[in-house]
Design an enzyme around this catalytic site. Structure first.
Site: not given
Length: 354
Positions: A98, A102, A111, A118, A120, A280, A317, A324
């Site tokens: 994005r 980076r 995990c 979470c 994701r 988020d 974010d 961010k």
């Protein structure tokens, strides 16, 4: 195999209601919600992390992070499956690029613990989401071709679920790309699976110096003798720079006193508080959300009365992939319909609900 062996911990994760009920008292509401929430997002917790739960306290901050509730089934209109639009910035499977300088590389979608907030949820615990070796080679080719890239962030899931040998190979290849200035690793293993921080892993990190590792402590209860020892080994044997990002969570750490204790304890064990994230807008997360104005006030109190070295940046974010932004007074405008307008790093405006 034993309690102190990280592979034993992973192999013996509690993944179903019967296993959870054998360890802690589960409420009737939790029993009802378990099979329904499992359709959207699996449950898993290491024996170590579950041992931190106060079984007599249904409001225990560790319990709230791992035990599913019916609130997860309430999907608000502002909540997204992919709130940060990571898939739309994915030139190669497993890479989100994005920002110009980076990129994030998702090496694993496993995990030690599946946190209920979470971002994701759509990916973790799904084996087909994990890139294979052919896709890894495509990722390396992409990194080599994108000469504007300065930093690669290894994430997941959790990248430390990979073996020492694989991690050493990946780190070595990234370090060999001339335009890559630094490599950052994002992992919650020092919190949920501190046994993973072995001497051999620290040797891998030291061999690939310098490295930056961002871990994820949310509450002072997570800082135990075992996790503190893991951090000590990362710093003294792995020569790793360790930072922390927390998520501001309703009923878990949304008090100035809690965050103050957390941040001072982090500094004491050798970790720099880096980010305090606004939660988020992922589906089923609204019960964790702290209103932005309240979060700003909490952060303002911390900054006004505590050592600067203990203060993380309070950030959001932006939903929709805007990146961010710092959450400070006057950083946003509130619209008539109760949303907030932010400008991202490209000057584009984003409206979000909280």
């Amino acid at each position: 195999m034993s309690w102190t062996d990280w592979k034993w911990q992973l192999q013996n994760r509690i993944t179903d209601l019967d296993g959870l009920s054998a360890k802690i008292h589960v409420t009737e509401e939790e029993k009802r919600s378990f099979p329904k929430t499992n359709e959207f997002f699996q449950f898993a917790v290491t024996p170590y992390y579950l041992s931190l739960v106060d079984s007599k306290d249904h409001h225990c901050p560790i319990r709230k992070q791992i035990v599913p509730t019916e609130s997860e089934l309430e999907h608000s209109s502002n909540e997204w499956e992919d709130p940060l639009a990571e898939e739309s910035h994915m030139p190669v499977k497993g890479i989100t690029h994005r920002y110009p300088d980076r990129a994030i590389w998702y090496l694993s979608h496993v995990c030690a613990v599946y946190c209920r907030f979470c971002t994701r949820k759509r990916k973790v615990s799904e084996p087909f989401e994990t890139p294979n070796k052919k896709e890894w080679e495509e990722a390396f080719a992409y990194f080599e071709a994108q000469t504007n890239l300065r930093e690669i962030i290894l994430s997941g899931g959790d990248p430390l679920t990979l073996s020492d040998e694989v991690l050493n190979s990946i780190l070595g290849r990234l370090k060999a790309i001339p335009h890559i200035n630094q490599v950052r690793i994002h992992t919650r293993h020092p919190v949920t699976l501190p046994m993973r921080i072995t001497d051999s892993l620290c040797e891998v990190f030291a061999r690939n110096f310098p490295l930056y590792l961002v871990t994820h402590f949310n509450h002072p209860k997570e800082i135990t003798e075992t996790s503190a020892e893991a951090i000590r080994k990362l710093v003294t044997r792995g020569h790793v720079s360790v930072l922390n990002q927390s998520v501001l969570l309703r009923g878990i750490n949304d008090r100035t006193e809690t965050l103050s204790e957390l941040n001072y304890k982090l500094i004491k064990i050798g970790v720099k508080p880096y980010y305090l994230h606004q939660c988020d807008e992922v589906f089923g997360s609204s019960h964790f959300v702290v209103p932005i104005e309240e979060g700003i006030q909490i952060h303002k109190t911390l900054r006004g009365f505590h050592s600067g070295i203990t203060i993380p940046q309070y950030v959001k974010d932006l939903t929709g992939g805007g990146g961010k932004v710092l959450l400070v007074p006057n950083a946003y405008e509130k619209t008539a319909d109760g949303k907030y307008r932010f400008k991202n790093f490209k000057g584009k405006e984003y409206d979000v609900s909280h």
